[in-house]
Design a protein around this motif. Structure first.
Motif, PDB file in Angstrom:
ATOM      1  N   ASN A  32      12.336  -3.056  -4.688  1.00  0.00           N
ATOM      2  CA  ASN A  32      11.452  -3.432  -3.617  1.00  0.00           C
ATOM      3  C   ASN A  32       9.977  -3.436  -3.601  1.00  0.00           C
ATOM      4  O   ASN A  32       9.321  -4.217  -2.784  1.00  0.00           O
ATOM      5  N   ALA A  33       9.493  -2.506  -4.248  1.00  0.00           N
ATOM      6  CA  ALA A  33       7.986  -2.376  -4.279  1.00  0.00           C
ATOM      7  C   ALA A  33       7.236  -3.669  -4.706  1.00  0.00           C
ATOM      8  O   ALA A  33       6.320  -3.958  -4.241  1.00  0.00           O
ATOM      9  N   LEU A  34       8.164  -4.390  -5.580  1.00  0.00           N
ATOM     10  CA  LEU A  34       7.508  -5.635  -6.505  1.00  0.00           C
ATOM     11  C   LEU A  34       7.446  -6.606  -4.924  1.00  0.00           C
ATOM     12  O   LEU A  34       6.450  -7.311  -5.304  1.00  0.00           O
ATOM     13  N   TRP A  35       7.893  -6.774  -4.237  1.00  0.00           N
ATOM     14  CA  TRP A  35       7.734  -7.606  -2.724  1.00  0.00           C
ATOM     15  C   TRP A  35       7.164  -6.885  -1.493  1.00  0.00           C
ATOM     16  O   TRP A  35       6.602  -7.502  -0.820  1.00  0.00           O
ATOM     17  N   LEU A  36       7.419  -5.636  -1.426  1.00  0.00           N
ATOM     18  CA  LEU A  36       6.869  -4.923  -0.498  1.00  0.00           C
ATOM     19  C   LEU A  36       5.551  -4.692  -0.631  1.00  0.00           C
ATOM     20  O   LEU A  36       4.471  -4.863   0.537  1.00  0.00           O
ATOM     21  N   ALA A  37       4.877  -4.481  -1.634  1.00  0.00           N
ATOM     22  CA  ALA A  37       3.233  -4.508  -1.755  1.00  0.00           C
ATOM     23  C   ALA A  37       2.488  -5.754  -1.479  1.00  0.00           C
ATOM     24  O   ALA A  37       1.544  -5.387  -0.453  1.00  0.00           O
ATOM     25  N   PRO A  38       2.977  -6.931  -1.835  1.00  0.00           N
ATOM     26  CA  PRO A  38       2.327  -7.753  -1.276  1.00  0.00           C
ATOM     27  C   PRO A  38       2.441  -8.158   0.235  1.00  0.00           C
ATOM     28  O   PRO A  38       1.398  -8.621   1.082  1.00  0.00           O
ATOM     29  N   LEU A  39       3.501  -7.827   0.647  1.00  0.00           N
ATOM     30  CA  LEU A  39       3.726  -8.018   2.124  1.00  0.00           C
ATOM     31  C   LEU A  39       3.006  -6.866   2.896  1.00  0.00           C
ATOM     32  O   LEU A  39       2.475  -7.286   4.152  1.00  0.00           O
ATOM     33  N   VAL A  40       3.003  -5.635   2.380  1.00  0.00           N
ATOM     34  CA  VAL A  40       2.189  -4.679   3.157  1.00  0.00           C
ATOM     35  C   VAL A  40       0.538  -5.056   3.148  1.00  0.00           C
ATOM     36  O   VAL A  40       0.002  -5.009   4.200  1.00  0.00           O
ATOM     37  N   LEU A  41       0.137  -5.799   2.133  1.00  0.00           N
ATOM     38  CA  LEU A  41      -1.123  -6.200   2.065  1.00  0.00           C
ATOM     39  C   LEU A  41      -1.434  -7.135   2.872  1.00  0.00           C
ATOM     40  O   LEU A  41      -2.442  -7.509   3.746  1.00  0.00           O
ATOM     41  N   LEU A  42      -0.557  -8.250   3.049  1.00  0.00           N
ATOM     42  CA  LEU A  42      -0.518  -9.249   3.925  1.00  0.00           C
ATOM     43  C   LEU A  42      -0.519  -8.813   5.518  1.00  0.00           C
ATOM     44  O   LEU A  42      -1.382  -9.360   6.304  1.00  0.00           O
ATOM     45  N   LEU A  43       0.394  -7.798   5.837  1.00  0.00           N
ATOM     46  CA  LEU A  43       0.560  -7.415   7.137  1.00  0.00           C
ATOM     47  C   LEU A  43      -0.719  -6.785   7.622  1.00  0.00           C
ATOM     48  O   LEU A  43      -1.211  -6.493   8.827  1.00  0.00           O
ATOM     49  N   ALA A  44      -1.322  -6.166   6.485  1.00  0.00           N
ATOM     50  CA  ALA A  44      -2.534  -5.210   6.890  1.00  0.00           C
ATOM     51  C   ALA A  44      -3.937  -5.804   6.980  1.00  0.00           C
ATOM     52  O   ALA A  44      -5.039  -5.412   7.519  1.00  0.00           O
ATOM     53  N   TRP A  45      -3.832  -7.213   6.644  1.00  0.00           N
ATOM     54  CA  TRP A  45      -4.949  -7.977   6.261  1.00  0.00           C
ATOM     55  C   TRP A  45      -5.732  -8.257   7.754  1.00  0.00           C
ATOM     56  O   TRP A  45      -4.903  -8.781   8.882  1.00  0.00           O
ATOM     57  N   GLY A  46      -6.920  -8.118   7.715  1.00  0.00           N
ATOM     58  CA  GLY A  46      -8.000  -8.193   9.011  1.00  0.00           C
ATOM     59  C   GLY A  46      -7.772  -7.000   9.898  1.00  0.00           C
ATOM     60  O   GLY A  46      -8.371  -7.163  11.231  1.00  0.00           O
ATOM     61  N   HIS A  47      -7.065  -5.914   9.703  1.00  0.00           N
ATOM     62  CA  HIS A  47      -6.734  -4.799  10.725  1.00  0.00           C
ATOM     63  C   HIS A  47      -7.664  -3.630  10.165  1.00  0.00           C
ATOM     64  O   HIS A  47      -7.499  -3.136   9.060  1.00  0.00           O
ATOM     65  N   ASP A  48      -8.620  -3.429  11.032  1.00  0.00           N
ATOM     66  CA  ASP A  48      -9.443  -2.093  10.637  1.00  0.00           C
ATOM     67  C   ASP A  48      -8.464  -0.796  10.635  1.00  0.00           C
ATOM     68  O   ASP A  48      -8.803   0.152   9.730  1.00  0.00           O
ATOM     69  N   ASP A  49      -7.466  -0.663  11.583  1.00  0.00           N
ATOM     70  CA  ASP A  49      -6.861   0.447  11.735  1.00  0.00           C
ATOM     71  C   ASP A  49      -5.435   0.072  11.279  1.00  0.00           C
ATOM     72  O   ASP A  49      -4.603  -0.697  11.946  1.00  0.00           O
ATOM     73  N   VAL A  50      -4.851   0.404  10.259  1.00  0.00           N
ATOM     74  CA  VAL A  50      -3.538  -0.117   9.653  1.00  0.00           C
ATOM     75  C   VAL A  50      -2.277   0.401  10.392  1.00  0.00           C
ATOM     76  O   VAL A  50      -1.446  -0.326  10.551  1.00  0.00           O
ATOM     77  N   ARG A  51      -2.486   1.711  11.180  1.00  0.00           N
ATOM     78  CA  ARG A  51      -1.573   2.185  12.023  1.00  0.00           C
ATOM     79  C   ARG A  51      -1.285   1.398  13.182  1.00  0.00           C
ATOM     80  O   ARG A  51      -0.302   1.488  13.888  1.00  0.00           O
ATOM     81  N   ALA A  52      -2.308   0.413  13.588  1.00  0.00           N
ATOM     82  CA  ALA A  52      -2.094  -0.298  14.570  1.00  0.00           C
ATOM     83  C   ALA A  52      -1.931  -1.819  14.211  1.00  0.00           C
ATOM     84  O   ALA A  52      -1.978  -2.917  15.153  1.00  0.00           O
ATOM     85  N   SER A  53      -1.495  -2.037  13.004  1.00  0.00           N
ATOM     86  CA  SER A  53      -1.346  -3.212  12.266  1.00  0.00           C
ATOM     87  C   SER A  53       0.283  -3.563  12.268  1.00  0.00           C
ATOM     88  O   SER A  53       0.936  -2.655  12.502  1.00  0.00           O
ATOM     89  N   PRO A  54       0.899  -4.720  11.873  1.00  0.00           N
ATOM     90  CA  PRO A  54       2.124  -4.810  11.787  1.00  0.00           C
ATOM     91  C   PRO A  54       2.828  -4.195  10.780  1.00  0.00           C
ATOM     92  O   PRO A  54       4.116  -3.865  10.535  1.00  0.00           O
ATOM     93  N   VAL A  55       1.968  -3.500   9.946  1.00  0.00           N
ATOM     94  CA  VAL A  55       2.539  -2.259   8.877  1.00  0.00           C
ATOM     95  C   VAL A  55       3.194  -1.303   9.445  1.00  0.00           C
ATOM     96  O   VAL A  55       4.382  -0.964   8.956  1.00  0.00           O
ATOM     97  N   ASP A  56       2.577  -0.796  10.568  1.00  0.00           N
ATOM     98  CA  ASP A  56       3.413   0.345  11.527  1.00  0.00           C
ATOM     99  C   ASP A  56       4.947   0.168  11.602  1.00  0.00           C
ATOM    100  O   ASP A  56       5.672   0.671  11.726  1.00  0.00           O
ATOM    101  N   GLY A  57       4.822  -1.112  12.427  1.00  0.00           N
ATOM    102  CA  GLY A  57       6.177  -1.965  12.728  1.00  0.00           C
ATOM    103  C   GLY A  57       7.186  -2.102  11.450  1.00  0.00           C
ATOM    104  O   GLY A  57       8.306  -1.630  11.771  1.00  0.00           O
ATOM    105  N   LEU A  58       6.628  -2.509  10.331  1.00  0.00           N
ATOM    106  CA  LEU A  58       7.416  -2.656   9.377  1.00  0.00           C
ATOM    107  C   LEU A  58       8.129  -1.194   8.929  1.00  0.00           C
ATOM    108  O   LEU A  58       9.166  -1.113   8.631  1.00  0.00           O
ATOM    109  N   PHE A  59       7.096  -0.194   8.853  1.00  0.00           N
ATOM    110  CA  PHE A  59       7.398   1.157   8.456  1.00  0.00           C
ATOM    111  C   PHE A  59       8.555   1.531   9.379  1.00  0.00           C
ATOM    112  O   PHE A  59       9.418   2.261   9.035  1.00  0.00           O
ATOM    113  N   PHE A  60       8.450   1.496  10.660  1.00  0.00           N
ATOM    114  CA  PHE A  60       9.200   1.769  11.715  1.00  0.00           C
ATOM    115  C   PHE A  60      10.671   1.278  11.546  1.00  0.00           C
ATOM    116  O   PHE A  60      11.593   2.161  11.548  1.00  0.00           O
ATOM    117  N   ALA A  61      10.824   0.079  11.237  1.00  0.00           N
ATOM    118  CA  ALA A  61      12.024  -0.649  10.920  1.00  0.00           C
ATOM    119  C   ALA A  61      12.589  -0.178   9.790  1.00  0.00           C
ATOM    120  O   ALA A  61      14.062  -0.041   9.655  1.00  0.00           O
TER     121      ALA A  61
END
Length: 391
Positions: A32-61
């Motif tokens: 899953n790293a093959l598709w998670l890596a681009p997904l994480v980059l996409l979700l972090a795009w434009g966020h200075d604080d990645v913990r406040a980005s959708p990446v945090d919600g993804l990790f929580f899920a």
């Protein structure tokens, strides 16, 4: 005749497609790293604080059903499946004596009063956390070696000693040592100021840090290239192995290049957790064997179905979240509050914290031991128990 030989050689070198289960399953649970890596980059795009980005919600899920479910997965195989039941007798030291010893030691170390053990409890926690970091780093590397070996076996090359040795070095160096180096450069090792900096010196020069950083990246690329070269020139090249090598390398490159260590933690953790859960579901459900004890008869309907094993482990993971997070993370990174609210916050400041810390360390250390024990395919007894996974 010559043409037939050439055709035979070409066919022998045709890449094999021996997945652990099938392409979709492997991509979800192992690759899953093959598709998670681009997904994480996409979700972090434009966020200075990645913990406040959708990446945090993804990790929580992912963390809620997988984090502590994976921690008890090997224990589920060892103690809740009939296939592994004989190992409790034939390998009693690994499956019974050692886990009990670890549990007793952890509780004794953290609950002993200072008049008996004249070391502050906070100091005991620090050094147990250091030990845990070292063990978990090896644990992750060992899983990568195990999965490379499983794919190698699927490709019909289980006895290939040279590739096995290369797999081990790749897993230990790229999946272990270089990750520790990247963590150190990012300052994200547990209690780094207490043990890493005194060993290496606090004042790393920018030049030295840059050399280590760039050298680490170069090592990842070189060793990955070597692995791919050897694999693709093999008589039985395995495309799933190629994919796994690329997935490990991409995650480690994230460790060096990501602007926030949290992005790497998401990839590294989710891949590890999901692989452990997925393999457990196959090992538990893949071999038909009559349950013996009443306990195993009760669990038999679950163990016959891989999805049921995953569901039960996910429920256990959710229920353990507020209990084991006490040891695993600081308050600012806790996820249990989002589900259990005030009850989770109370646990982290309750009189039971020393016991919960002991429980967290004990379950972690036992998990590292049992993971090695239940997937130790060099043992004929373990291969017999895990036939649903390796056949």
């Amino acid at each position: 005749m010559a043409n037939r030989q050439l055709r035979g050689s070409g066919e022998a070198r045709k890449p094999t497609m021996r997945w652990i289960k099938n392409p979709a399953w492997d991509l979800v649970w192992v690759l899953n790293a093959l598709w998670l890596a681009p997904l994480v980059l996409l979700l972090a795009w434009g966020h200075d604080d990645v913990r406040a980005s959708p990446v945090d919600g993804l990790f929580f899920a992912f963390a809620v059903p997988l984090w502590f479910g994976h921690r008890v997965a090997s224990a589920w195989l060892a103690y809740a499946t009939p296939a592994y039941r004989p190992l409790l007798t034939t390998q009693r030291l690994r499956f019974v004596v050692a886990p009990l010893t670890i549990a007793v030691a952890c509780f004794a170390l953290l609950l002993a009063p200072e008049r008996v053990l004249p070391i502050p409890v906070t100091e005991r926690v620090v050094w147990l956390a250091v030990l845990d970091y070292l063990l978990v780093s090896h644990h992750f590397a060992a899983q990568h070696f195990g999965l490379l070996s499983l794919y190698r076996s699927r490709a019909g090359r289980a006895s290939d000693a040279v590739t096995r040795r290369l797999d081990r070095w790749f897993a230990l160096v790229v999946g272990g040592g270089l990750v520790v180096l990247a963590d150190a450069l990012a300052g994200s090792i547990a209690f780094q100021d207490r043990w890493v900096e005194p060993l290496l010196g606090v004042g790393w020069s920018d030049l030295f840090a840059r050399i280590l950083h760039d050298g680490g990246i170069a090592f990842v690329i070189i060793l990955t290239g070597l692995m791919l070269y050897v694999e693709l020139r093999s008589q039985r090249a395995s495309l799933p192995r190629v994919a796994y090598v690329l997935s490990v390398s991409s995650m480690v490159l994230f460790a060096f290049l990501a602007r926030d260590p949290f992005l790497f933690i998401v990839l590294w953790s989710v891949q590890h957790w999901s692989a452990a859960m997925g393999l457990t579901s196959l090992a538990a459900s893949g071999k038909a064997q009559a349950p013996g004890t009443p306990w195993q008869q009760l669990l038999a309907p679950i163990n016959r179905r891989g999805w049921a094993v995953l569901l039960v482990l996910a429920v256990i993971s959710t229920l353990l979240l507020p209990v084991l997070e006490v040891e695993a993370v600081t308050d600012e990174y806790a996820y249990a509050d989002r589900i259990f609210g005030e009850a989770a916050r109370w646990l982290r400041s309750s009189p039971y914290v020393p016991a919960l810390l002991a429980l967290g360390f004990a379950t972690g250390f036992i998990h590292y031991l049992l993971d090695r024990a239940v997937f130790r395919f060099s043992s004929p007894d373990v291969r017999q128990a895990a036939r649903g996974l390796i056949e």
